[in-house]
Design a protein around this motif. Structure first.
Motif, PDB file in Angstrom:
ATOM      1  N   ASP A   1      -2.647 -45.462 -17.156  1.00 58.64           N
ATOM      2  CA  ASP A   1      -1.425 -45.546 -17.935  1.00 58.64           C
ATOM      3  C   ASP A   1      -0.337 -44.741 -17.245  1.00 58.64           C
ATOM      4  N   SER A   2       0.912 -45.011 -17.578  1.00 60.86           N
ATOM      5  CA  SER A   2       2.044 -44.413 -16.876  1.00 60.86           C
ATOM      6  C   SER A   2       2.047 -42.889 -16.963  1.00 60.86           C
ATOM      7  N   LYS A   3       1.608 -42.352 -18.089  1.00 56.96           N
ATOM      8  CA  LYS A   3       1.598 -40.901 -18.238  1.00 56.96           C
ATOM      9  C   LYS A   3       0.635 -40.251 -17.253  1.00 56.96           C
ATOM     10  N   SER A   4      -0.571 -40.818 -17.134  1.00 60.97           N
ATOM     11  CA  SER A   4      -1.559 -40.261 -16.198  1.00 60.97           C
ATOM     12  C   SER A   4      -1.085 -40.393 -14.757  1.00 60.97           C
ATOM     13  N   VAL A   5      -0.478 -41.536 -14.426  1.00 61.56           N
ATOM     14  CA  VAL A   5       0.020 -41.735 -13.063  1.00 61.56           C
ATOM     15  C   VAL A   5       1.139 -40.745 -12.756  1.00 61.56           C
ATOM     16  N   THR A   6       2.017 -40.498 -13.732  1.00 59.89           N
ATOM     17  CA  THR A   6       3.103 -39.535 -13.532  1.00 59.89           C
ATOM     18  C   THR A   6       2.543 -38.136 -13.318  1.00 59.89           C
ATOM     19  N   GLN A   7       1.544 -37.761 -14.128  1.00 55.24           N
ATOM     20  CA  GLN A   7       0.916 -36.449 -13.953  1.00 55.24           C
ATOM     21  C   GLN A   7       0.247 -36.345 -12.583  1.00 55.24           C
ATOM     22  N   LEU A   8      -0.428 -37.441 -12.193  1.00 57.69           N
ATOM     23  CA  LEU A   8      -1.085 -37.442 -10.879  1.00 57.69           C
ATOM     24  C   LEU A   8      -0.059 -37.311  -9.770  1.00 57.69           C
ATOM     25  N   GLU A   9       1.064 -38.005  -9.879  1.00 55.01           N
ATOM     26  CA  GLU A   9       2.115 -37.921  -8.870  1.00 55.01           C
ATOM     27  C   GLU A   9       2.671 -36.500  -8.777  1.00 55.01           C
ATOM     28  N   ASP A  10       2.853 -35.839  -9.917  1.00 53.89           N
ATOM     29  CA  ASP A  10       3.350 -34.450  -9.914  1.00 53.89           C
ATOM     30  C   ASP A  10       2.370 -33.526  -9.205  1.00 53.89           C
ATOM     31  N   ILE A  11       1.080 -33.742  -9.447  1.00 54.92           N
ATOM     32  CA  ILE A  11       0.066 -32.904  -8.793  1.00 54.92           C
ATOM     33  C   ILE A  11       0.078 -33.131  -7.283  1.00 54.92           C
ATOM     34  N   VAL A  12       0.133 -34.393  -6.873  1.00 54.10           N
ATOM     35  CA  VAL A  12       0.162 -34.705  -5.444  1.00 54.10           C
ATOM     36  C   VAL A  12       1.398 -34.109  -4.786  1.00 54.10           C
ATOM     37  N   ASN A  13       2.545 -34.191  -5.443  1.00 57.29           N
ATOM     38  CA  ASN A  13       3.768 -33.600  -4.894  1.00 57.29           C
ATOM     39  C   ASN A  13       3.652 -32.089  -4.763  1.00 57.29           C
ATOM     40  N   THR A  14       3.001 -31.472  -5.732  1.00 57.40           N
ATOM     41  CA  THR A  14       2.867 -30.013  -5.716  1.00 57.40           C
ATOM     42  C   THR A  14       2.033 -29.537  -4.539  1.00 57.40           C
ATOM     43  N   TYR A  15       0.944 -30.226  -4.267  1.00 58.04           N
ATOM     44  CA  TYR A  15      -0.006 -29.743  -3.262  1.00 58.04           C
ATOM     45  C   TYR A  15       0.087 -30.464  -1.921  1.00 58.04           C
TER      46      TYR A  15
ATOM     47  N   TYR B   1      -2.314 -42.996  -5.477  1.00 59.35           N
ATOM     48  CA  TYR B   1      -3.768 -42.994  -5.548  1.00 59.35           C
ATOM     49  C   TYR B   1      -4.389 -42.647  -4.194  1.00 59.35           C
ATOM     50  N   LEU B   2      -3.804 -43.163  -3.128  1.00 58.95           N
ATOM     51  CA  LEU B   2      -4.331 -42.847  -1.793  1.00 58.95           C
ATOM     52  C   LEU B   2      -4.174 -41.372  -1.475  1.00 58.95           C
ATOM     53  N   TYR B   3      -2.979 -40.835  -1.726  1.00 58.65           N
ATOM     54  CA  TYR B   3      -2.725 -39.427  -1.425  1.00 58.65           C
ATOM     55  C   TYR B   3      -3.590 -38.503  -2.285  1.00 58.65           C
TER      56      TYR B   3
END
Length: 228
Positions: free
Chosen positions: A142-156, A181-183
């Protein structure tokens, strides 16, 4: 001795005088040759001294240059080592954050996805596995999980998804999600489930996406591709 308009002329008048004159001439030639030899020797020593000094100076310069290069290389190695350690720590932190976001469902989902693709000879087994996977997928894509995942990937990963968005605005929302998803380190099969594509299409899509990124002229295009 005859003094003439062309200088003094020696005219020995006896055998002893002739011998004395010969001795004087030989002594003069000897002293002249000796003086020339001394001068040549002094010149040779002077040249040798200059050569030795130049060799010493050159050796000192080479030593300084080599030492500076060695110090610079050692510093670069130390910096690279620190960078590797830092990168490893950041990767571990990234994985920890993703695990915290998805919990134990990540390992379960990867296992189910692998089984789903391996058990393709039985539609009944596939349906059973798919129903189990579907419960996890609905909560993960869902969009919320993808947004959270994107924030985590950007952070690290130094804001990599944000940089992709800024430098390659032509990429679609689906492309950004695929890259996220790849990152994040998901397996190809898990990415297929999240994005609803077949496994054979995964590699084609990733290859085409790499080409688009490389052809985009983005300043960080090599970084974007290396993380895929």
């Amino acid at each position: 001795l005859l003094t003439t308009d062309r200088g003094v002329i020696y005219c020995p008048t006896s055998r002893a005088g002739q011998l004395q004159r010969t001795i004087d001439l030989l002594r003069y030639d000897y002293e002249k040759e000796l003086d020339s030899t001394k001068r040549s020797s002094r010149n040779a020593w002077a040249i040798l001294g200059i050569v030795v000094c130049m060799a010493v100076v050159a050796g000192v310069i080479v030593g300084i240059v080599v030492r500076r290069r060695f110090v610079r290389k050692r510093k670069e190695i130390e910096e690279l080592s620190l960078l590797v350690v830092e990168r490893s720590d950041r990767n571990r932190e990234l994985q920890a954050k993703i695990d915290a976001l998805y919990g134990s469902r990540l390992d379960t989902l990867n296992m189910l996805c692998n089984e789903y693709f391996e058990k393709n000879e039985s539609d009944r087994v596939k349906l059973s596995l798919y129903n189990e996977v579907e419960k996890h997928i609905l909560a993960l894509r869902d969009s919320k999980s993808v947004t959270q995942l994107e924030d985590i990937v950007n952070t690290y990963l130094d804001g990599i998804v944000l940089k992709v968005r800024e430098q390659i605005p032509s990429l679609s929302v689906g492309d950004i999600k695929f890259l996220t998803y790849l990152y994040a380190g998901f397996s190809p099969r898990a990415v297929c489930i999240f994005t609803d594509i077949k496994i054979k299409n995964f590699y084609n899509r990733r290859s085409r996406l790499k080409e688009r990124i490389l052809d985009s002229g983005a300043p960080d295009r090599l970084l974007f591709v290396s993380k895929m």
